[in-house]
Design an enzyme around this catalytic site. Sequence first.
Site, PDB file in Angstrom:
ATOM      1  N   LYS A  62     -17.719 -51.741 -29.120  1.00  6.25           N
ATOM      2  CA  LYS A  62     -18.158 -52.318 -30.397  1.00  6.25           C
ATOM      3  C   LYS A  62     -17.092 -53.332 -30.838  1.00  6.25           C
ATOM      4  O   LYS A  62     -15.971 -52.966 -31.161  1.00  6.25           O
ATOM      5  CB  LYS A  62     -18.335 -51.230 -31.449  1.00  6.25           C
ATOM      6  CG  LYS A  62     -18.963 -51.748 -32.738  1.00  6.25           C
ATOM      7  CD  LYS A  62     -19.371 -50.611 -33.670  1.00  6.25           C
ATOM      8  CE  LYS A  62     -20.091 -51.117 -34.928  1.00  6.25           C
ATOM      9  NZ  LYS A  62     -19.325 -52.043 -35.755  1.00  6.25           N
ATOM     10  N   LYS A 107     -26.795 -47.286 -26.822  1.00  6.98           N
ATOM     11  CA  LYS A 107     -28.214 -47.617 -26.978  1.00  6.98           C
ATOM     12  C   LYS A 107     -29.010 -46.930 -25.882  1.00  6.98           C
ATOM     13  O   LYS A 107     -28.518 -46.804 -24.750  1.00  6.98           O
ATOM     14  CB  LYS A 107     -28.431 -49.137 -26.841  1.00  6.98           C
ATOM     15  CG  LYS A 107     -27.733 -49.982 -27.886  1.00  6.98           C
ATOM     16  CD  LYS A 107     -27.907 -51.469 -27.554  1.00  6.98           C
ATOM     17  CE  LYS A 107     -27.109 -52.342 -28.497  1.00  6.98           C
ATOM     18  NZ  LYS A 107     -27.067 -53.755 -28.090  1.00  6.98           N
ATOM     19  N   LYS A 132     -17.541 -44.299 -33.928  1.00  6.67           N
ATOM     20  CA  LYS A 132     -16.360 -44.985 -34.466  1.00  6.67           C
ATOM     21  C   LYS A 132     -15.101 -44.210 -34.096  1.00  6.67           C
ATOM     22  O   LYS A 132     -15.038 -42.996 -34.309  1.00  6.67           O
ATOM     23  CB  LYS A 132     -16.449 -45.063 -36.000  1.00  6.67           C
ATOM     24  CG  LYS A 132     -17.739 -45.630 -36.542  1.00  6.67           C
ATOM     25  CD  LYS A 132     -17.827 -47.125 -36.384  1.00  6.67           C
ATOM     26  CE  LYS A 132     -17.006 -47.795 -37.430  1.00  6.67           C
ATOM     27  NZ  LYS A 132     -17.374 -49.139 -37.790  1.00  6.67           N
TER      28      LYS A 132
HETATM   29  N1  LIG Z   1     -24.996 -54.051 -35.852  1.00  8.09           N
HETATM   30  C1  LIG Z   1     -25.386 -54.052 -34.564  1.00  8.09           C
HETATM   31  O1  LIG Z   1     -26.532 -53.911 -34.233  1.00  8.09           O
HETATM   32  C2  LIG Z   1     -24.333 -54.224 -33.516  1.00  8.09           C
HETATM   33  C3  LIG Z   1     -23.010 -54.511 -33.702  1.00  8.09           C
HETATM   34  C4  LIG Z   1     -22.299 -54.631 -32.489  1.00  8.09           C
HETATM   35  C5  LIG Z   1     -20.929 -54.936 -32.302  1.00  8.09           C
HETATM   36  N2  LIG Z   1     -20.101 -55.139 -33.363  1.00  8.09           N
HETATM   37  N3  LIG Z   1     -20.403 -55.033 -31.062  1.00  8.09           N
HETATM   38  C6  LIG Z   1     -21.170 -54.827 -29.968  1.00  8.09           C
HETATM   39  C7  LIG Z   1     -22.528 -54.511 -30.093  1.00  8.09           C
HETATM   40  C8  LIG Z   1     -23.345 -54.294 -28.868  1.00  8.09           C
HETATM   41  N4  LIG Z   1     -22.742 -54.423 -27.698  1.00  8.09           N
HETATM   42  O2  LIG Z   1     -24.524 -54.025 -28.985  1.00  8.09           O
HETATM   43  C9  LIG Z   1     -23.082 -54.424 -31.369  1.00  8.09           C
HETATM   44  S1  LIG Z   1     -24.713 -54.093 -31.838  1.00  8.09           S
END
Ligand SMILES: NC(=O)c1cc2c(N)ncc(C(N)=O)c2s1
Length: 303
Positions: free
Chosen positions: A113, A271, A295
Amino acid sequence: MSIQQDIAKLRQEIQRHERLYYVADAPEISDQEYDKLLQELQAMETAHPELVTPDSPTQRVGGAPLEKFASVAHQQPLYSLDNAFSLADLAEFDTRARKGLAAAEIEYICELKIDGLAVSLIYEQGLFTLGATRGDGKKGENVTENLKTVRAIPLRLPEARDIVVRGEIYMKRSDFQKLEGFANPRNAAAGSLRQLDPKITAARRLDMFCYSVLAEHQTQEEGYQLIQKLGFKLNPHRRICRGLAAVEKYIQEWETRRRELDYDTDGIVIKINSIAAQQKLGFTTKAPRWAIAYKYAPEQAVT
Ligand SMILES: NC(=O)c1cc2c(N)ncc(C(N)=O)c2s1
Protein backbone atom coordinates in the site's frame (compact mmCIF):
# COMPACT_ATOMS: atom_id res chain seq x y z
CA MET A 1 14.04 12.47 -44.34
CA SER A 2 11.46 15.28 -44.10
CA ILE A 3 11.46 17.55 -41.01
CA GLN A 4 8.17 15.89 -39.95
CA GLN A 5 9.84 12.47 -40.03
CA ASP A 6 12.93 13.81 -38.22
CA ILE A 7 10.79 15.35 -35.45
CA ALA A 8 8.56 12.24 -35.12
CA LYS A 9 11.62 9.97 -34.96
CA LEU A 10 13.33 12.11 -32.30
CA ARG A 11 10.07 12.36 -30.29
CA GLN A 12 9.63 8.57 -30.30
CA GLU A 13 13.26 8.10 -29.26
CA ILE A 14 12.80 10.47 -26.30
CA GLN A 15 9.51 8.80 -25.31
CA ARG A 16 11.29 5.42 -25.39
CA HIS A 17 13.98 6.74 -23.03
CA GLU A 18 11.29 8.29 -20.77
CA ARG A 19 9.60 4.89 -20.41
CA LEU A 20 12.92 3.14 -19.80
CA TYR A 21 13.96 5.64 -17.12
CA TYR A 22 10.69 6.47 -15.35
CA VAL A 23 8.54 3.38 -15.84
CA ALA A 24 10.99 0.48 -16.19
CA ASP A 25 13.66 2.04 -13.93
CA ALA A 26 16.18 0.82 -16.51
CA PRO A 27 17.70 3.90 -18.23
CA GLU A 28 19.95 3.31 -21.28
CA ILE A 29 21.38 6.87 -21.43
CA SER A 30 22.52 9.43 -18.84
CA ASP A 31 20.38 12.38 -17.68
CA GLN A 32 22.69 14.69 -19.63
CA GLU A 33 22.24 12.74 -22.90
CA TYR A 34 18.46 12.71 -22.27
CA ASP A 35 18.40 16.49 -21.67
CA LYS A 36 20.44 17.01 -24.87
CA LEU A 37 17.87 15.04 -26.92
CA LEU A 38 15.06 17.07 -25.32
CA GLN A 39 16.81 20.37 -26.14
CA GLU A 40 17.26 19.19 -29.74
CA LEU A 41 13.52 18.44 -30.00
CA GLN A 42 12.69 21.76 -28.31
CA ALA A 43 14.78 23.62 -30.93
CA MET A 44 13.17 21.75 -33.84
CA GLU A 45 9.65 22.43 -32.48
CA THR A 46 10.46 26.11 -31.92
CA ALA A 47 11.53 26.31 -35.58
CA HIS A 48 8.40 24.39 -36.66
CA PRO A 49 5.63 25.17 -34.11
CA GLU A 50 3.02 23.70 -36.47
CA LEU A 51 4.60 20.27 -35.87
CA VAL A 52 4.16 20.28 -32.05
CA THR A 53 1.84 17.50 -30.77
CA PRO A 54 0.10 17.42 -27.36
CA ASP A 55 1.98 14.24 -26.37
CA SER A 56 5.41 15.67 -27.18
CA PRO A 57 7.76 15.41 -24.17
CA THR A 58 8.31 19.18 -24.54
CA GLN A 59 4.64 19.68 -23.56
CA ARG A 60 5.05 18.20 -20.10
CA VAL A 61 5.80 21.50 -18.40
CA GLY A 62 3.51 23.72 -20.39
CA GLY A 63 0.67 25.22 -18.42
CA ALA A 64 0.66 28.76 -17.01
CA PRO A 65 -0.01 29.02 -13.24
CA LEU A 66 -3.71 28.59 -12.38
CA GLU A 67 -5.79 30.92 -10.17
CA LYS A 68 -7.36 27.87 -8.53
CA PHE A 69 -8.16 24.23 -9.31
CA ALA A 70 -11.45 23.44 -11.01
CA SER A 71 -13.58 20.78 -9.31
CA VAL A 72 -14.31 17.71 -11.44
CA ALA A 73 -16.74 14.82 -10.86
CA HIS A 74 -15.31 11.30 -11.19
CA GLN A 75 -17.11 9.16 -13.78
CA GLN A 76 -16.95 6.27 -11.27
CA PRO A 77 -16.41 7.12 -7.59
CA LEU A 78 -13.03 6.34 -6.10
CA TYR A 79 -13.85 3.98 -3.24
CA SER A 80 -11.83 3.81 -0.04
CA LEU A 81 -10.65 0.59 1.57
CA ASP A 82 -11.74 -0.85 4.90
CA ASN A 83 -8.79 -1.29 7.25
CA ALA A 84 -7.53 -4.34 9.16
CA PHE A 85 -5.27 -3.53 12.12
CA SER A 86 -4.57 -7.11 13.21
CA LEU A 87 -4.42 -10.65 11.85
CA ALA A 88 -7.72 -11.24 13.69
CA ASP A 89 -9.34 -8.46 11.62
CA LEU A 90 -7.88 -10.11 8.55
CA ALA A 91 -9.28 -13.52 9.52
CA GLU A 92 -12.71 -11.92 9.95
CA PHE A 93 -12.46 -10.42 6.45
CA ASP A 94 -11.45 -13.80 4.97
CA THR A 95 -14.26 -15.64 6.79
CA ARG A 96 -16.86 -13.11 5.59
CA ALA A 97 -15.59 -13.28 2.01
CA ARG A 98 -15.52 -17.12 1.99
CA LYS A 99 -19.08 -17.16 3.31
CA GLY A 100 -20.21 -14.67 0.65
CA LEU A 101 -18.62 -16.84 -2.04
CA ALA A 102 -19.38 -20.22 -0.45
CA ALA A 103 -15.69 -20.93 -0.97
CA ALA A 104 -13.32 -22.99 1.20
CA GLU A 105 -10.31 -20.95 0.14
CA ILE A 106 -9.91 -17.68 -1.77
CA GLU A 107 -7.16 -16.65 -4.23
CA TYR A 108 -6.05 -13.15 -3.24
CA ILE A 109 -3.60 -10.74 -4.82
CA CYS A 110 -1.48 -8.83 -2.30
CA GLU A 111 0.30 -5.55 -2.96
CA LEU A 112 2.21 -2.90 -1.07
CA LYS A 113 0.00 0.00 0.00
CA ILE A 114 1.83 3.08 -1.30
CA ASP A 115 1.76 6.03 1.10
CA GLY A 116 0.92 8.78 -1.35
CA LEU A 117 -2.24 10.31 -2.78
CA ALA A 118 -4.73 8.70 -5.14
CA VAL A 119 -5.40 10.16 -8.59
CA SER A 120 -7.61 9.23 -11.51
CA LEU A 121 -6.38 9.64 -15.13
CA ILE A 122 -8.67 9.83 -18.17
CA TYR A 123 -7.37 8.93 -21.64
CA GLU A 124 -9.42 9.67 -24.76
CA GLN A 125 -8.36 8.01 -28.01
CA GLY A 126 -5.10 7.22 -26.24
CA LEU A 127 -4.35 10.82 -25.24
CA PHE A 128 -4.09 11.89 -21.57
CA THR A 129 -6.90 14.47 -21.29
CA LEU A 130 -7.76 14.82 -17.60
CA GLY A 131 -6.20 14.02 -14.23
CA ALA A 132 -7.87 14.58 -10.87
CA THR A 133 -7.15 14.09 -7.19
CA ARG A 134 -9.38 11.69 -5.24
CA GLY A 135 -11.06 14.52 -3.31
CA ASP A 136 -14.06 13.08 -1.45
CA GLY A 137 -14.19 10.09 -3.80
CA LYS A 138 -16.99 11.59 -5.88
CA LYS A 139 -15.39 14.93 -6.84
CA GLY A 140 -11.74 15.89 -6.98
CA GLU A 141 -9.52 18.73 -8.21
CA ASN A 142 -8.48 19.01 -11.84
CA VAL A 143 -4.67 18.81 -11.64
CA THR A 144 -4.10 17.75 -15.27
CA GLU A 145 -1.30 20.23 -16.02
CA ASN A 146 0.58 19.15 -12.90
CA LEU A 147 0.17 15.44 -13.63
CA LYS A 148 1.61 16.01 -17.14
CA THR A 149 4.93 16.80 -15.42
CA VAL A 150 5.02 13.30 -13.85
CA ARG A 151 7.32 11.37 -16.23
CA ALA A 152 5.85 7.99 -15.16
CA ILE A 153 2.50 9.10 -16.62
CA PRO A 154 2.36 8.49 -20.40
CA LEU A 155 0.93 11.45 -22.36
CA ARG A 156 -0.18 9.02 -25.09
CA LEU A 157 -0.96 5.28 -24.90
CA PRO A 158 0.38 2.79 -27.48
CA GLU A 159 -3.21 2.33 -28.65
CA ALA A 160 -5.89 4.96 -29.36
CA ARG A 161 -8.42 3.86 -26.73
CA ASP A 162 -10.64 5.52 -24.13
CA ILE A 163 -9.70 4.33 -20.66
CA VAL A 164 -9.58 5.45 -17.02
CA VAL A 165 -6.73 4.38 -14.74
CA ARG A 166 -6.10 5.02 -11.07
CA GLY A 167 -2.99 5.01 -8.99
CA GLU A 168 -0.97 6.61 -6.27
CA ILE A 169 1.21 9.69 -6.70
CA TYR A 170 4.20 9.49 -4.37
CA MET A 171 7.63 11.01 -3.82
CA LYS A 172 10.75 8.86 -3.47
CA ARG A 173 12.47 9.20 -0.09
CA SER A 174 15.70 10.18 -1.89
CA ASP A 175 13.85 13.10 -3.58
CA PHE A 176 12.03 14.00 -0.35
CA GLN A 177 15.37 14.35 1.48
CA LYS A 178 16.37 17.16 -0.92
CA LEU A 179 13.23 19.13 0.02
CA GLU A 180 12.56 21.45 2.95
CA GLY A 181 9.28 22.23 4.63
CA PHE A 182 7.43 18.91 4.60
CA ALA A 183 7.02 16.41 7.45
CA ASN A 184 7.07 13.29 5.25
CA PRO A 185 7.10 12.18 1.58
CA ARG A 186 3.31 11.90 1.49
CA ASN A 187 2.78 15.50 2.54
CA ALA A 188 5.52 16.55 0.10
CA ALA A 189 3.77 14.71 -2.74
CA ALA A 190 0.36 16.18 -1.85
CA GLY A 191 1.80 19.68 -1.47
CA SER A 192 3.71 19.40 -4.75
CA LEU A 193 0.76 18.04 -6.74
CA ARG A 194 -1.49 20.85 -5.51
CA GLN A 195 0.83 23.66 -6.65
CA LEU A 196 -0.96 26.16 -8.88
CA ASP A 197 2.22 26.57 -10.95
CA PRO A 198 3.10 23.38 -12.89
CA LYS A 199 6.75 24.51 -13.12
CA ILE A 200 7.04 24.07 -9.35
CA THR A 201 5.41 20.62 -9.54
CA ALA A 202 7.83 19.67 -12.35
CA ALA A 203 10.79 20.52 -10.15
CA ARG A 204 9.54 18.26 -7.36
CA ARG A 205 10.06 14.87 -9.10
CA LEU A 206 6.74 13.16 -8.38
CA ASP A 207 6.24 9.51 -9.31
CA MET A 208 3.26 7.20 -9.76
CA PHE A 209 2.33 3.53 -9.29
CA CYS A 210 -0.79 2.56 -11.21
CA TYR A 211 -3.08 0.00 -9.52
CA SER A 212 -6.42 -0.01 -11.23
CA VAL A 213 -7.80 0.17 -14.74
CA LEU A 214 -11.53 0.56 -15.47
CA ALA A 215 -11.71 -1.91 -18.39
CA GLU A 216 -12.87 -5.48 -19.05
CA HIS A 217 -10.71 -8.22 -17.50
CA GLN A 218 -11.31 -11.53 -15.71
CA THR A 219 -8.82 -11.22 -12.88
CA GLN A 220 -7.04 -8.41 -11.09
CA GLU A 221 -3.77 -9.83 -12.42
CA GLU A 222 -5.03 -9.55 -16.01
CA GLY A 223 -5.84 -5.92 -15.26
CA TYR A 224 -2.21 -5.42 -14.24
CA GLN A 225 -0.96 -7.00 -17.49
CA LEU A 226 -3.08 -4.43 -19.35
CA ILE A 227 -1.76 -1.56 -17.22
CA GLN A 228 1.81 -2.67 -18.01
CA LYS A 229 1.03 -3.05 -21.75
CA LEU A 230 -0.34 0.52 -21.79
CA GLY A 231 2.96 1.85 -20.44
CA PHE A 232 2.10 2.64 -16.82
CA LYS A 233 4.36 1.92 -13.87
CA LEU A 234 3.26 -1.02 -11.75
CA ASN A 235 4.68 -1.85 -8.36
CA PRO A 236 6.74 -5.04 -8.94
CA HIS A 237 6.11 -6.68 -5.54
CA ARG A 238 2.54 -7.96 -5.97
CA ARG A 239 1.92 -11.65 -5.27
CA ILE A 240 -0.95 -14.08 -5.81
CA CYS A 241 -1.73 -15.61 -2.37
CA ARG A 242 -3.98 -18.66 -2.13
CA GLY A 243 -5.72 -18.57 1.27
CA LEU A 244 -5.28 -16.54 4.45
CA ALA A 245 -2.01 -18.19 5.55
CA ALA A 246 -0.26 -17.12 2.33
CA VAL A 247 -1.53 -13.55 2.86
CA GLU A 248 -0.19 -13.52 6.42
CA LYS A 249 3.18 -14.78 5.15
CA TYR A 250 3.35 -11.90 2.63
CA ILE A 251 2.41 -9.37 5.35
CA GLN A 252 5.13 -10.73 7.64
CA GLU A 253 7.77 -10.71 4.89
CA TRP A 254 7.11 -7.07 3.92
CA GLU A 255 6.82 -5.76 7.49
CA THR A 256 10.64 -5.45 7.45
CA ARG A 257 11.54 -5.66 3.73
CA ARG A 258 9.60 -2.44 2.98
CA ARG A 259 12.20 -0.40 4.89
CA GLU A 260 14.70 -1.11 2.10
CA LEU A 261 12.42 0.55 -0.49
CA ASP A 262 12.95 4.11 -1.73
CA TYR A 263 9.28 4.99 -1.06
CA ASP A 264 6.97 4.91 1.96
CA THR A 265 4.30 2.25 2.38
CA ASP A 266 1.75 2.11 5.20
CA GLY A 267 0.33 -1.36 4.74
CA ILE A 268 -0.71 -4.12 2.36
CA VAL A 269 -3.69 -4.07 0.00
CA ILE A 270 -5.37 -7.46 -0.28
CA LYS A 271 -7.83 -7.98 -3.15
CA ILE A 272 -9.76 -11.04 -4.31
CA ASN A 273 -8.19 -11.86 -7.67
CA SER A 274 -11.36 -13.01 -9.51
CA ILE A 275 -13.39 -10.12 -10.94
CA ALA A 276 -16.50 -12.34 -10.96
CA ALA A 277 -16.03 -12.91 -7.21
CA GLN A 278 -15.50 -9.15 -6.72
CA GLN A 279 -18.77 -8.47 -8.54
CA LYS A 280 -20.56 -11.12 -6.47
CA LEU A 281 -19.48 -9.48 -3.20
CA GLY A 282 -19.90 -5.89 -4.37
CA PHE A 283 -19.54 -2.83 -2.12
CA THR A 284 -20.78 -1.53 1.25
CA THR A 285 -21.78 2.16 1.31
CA LYS A 286 -18.13 3.22 1.26
CA ALA A 287 -15.84 0.32 0.50
CA PRO A 288 -15.52 -2.92 -1.52
CA ARG A 289 -16.29 -6.18 0.32
CA TRP A 290 -13.62 -7.87 -1.84
CA ALA A 291 -10.61 -5.88 -0.65
CA ILE A 292 -9.04 -4.71 2.59
CA ALA A 293 -6.01 -2.70 3.64
CA TYR A 294 -3.87 -4.29 6.34
CA LYS A 295 -2.15 -1.43 8.18
CA TYR A 296 1.24 -1.83 9.83
CA ALA A 297 1.64 -0.18 13.21
CA PRO A 298 2.98 3.37 12.59
CA GLU A 299 6.79 3.42 12.73
CA GLN A 300 8.11 4.99 15.93
CA ALA A 301 9.39 8.37 14.71
CA VAL A 302 13.19 8.29 14.97
CA THR A 303 13.85 11.30 17.22
N1 LIG B 1 -8.04 3.37 -1.87
C1 LIG B 1 -7.73 2.35 -2.70
O1 LIG B 1 -8.57 1.74 -3.31
C2 LIG B 1 -6.29 1.97 -2.83
C3 LIG B 1 -5.21 2.61 -2.30
C4 LIG B 1 -3.99 1.99 -2.65
C5 LIG B 1 -2.68 2.40 -2.30
N2 LIG B 1 -2.46 3.49 -1.52
N3 LIG B 1 -1.60 1.70 -2.72
C6 LIG B 1 -1.75 0.59 -3.48
C7 LIG B 1 -3.03 0.14 -3.85
C8 LIG B 1 -3.16 -1.08 -4.69
N4 LIG B 1 -2.05 -1.68 -5.07
O2 LIG B 1 -4.27 -1.46 -5.01
C9 LIG B 1 -4.14 0.86 -3.43
S1 LIG B 1 -5.82 0.59 -3.75
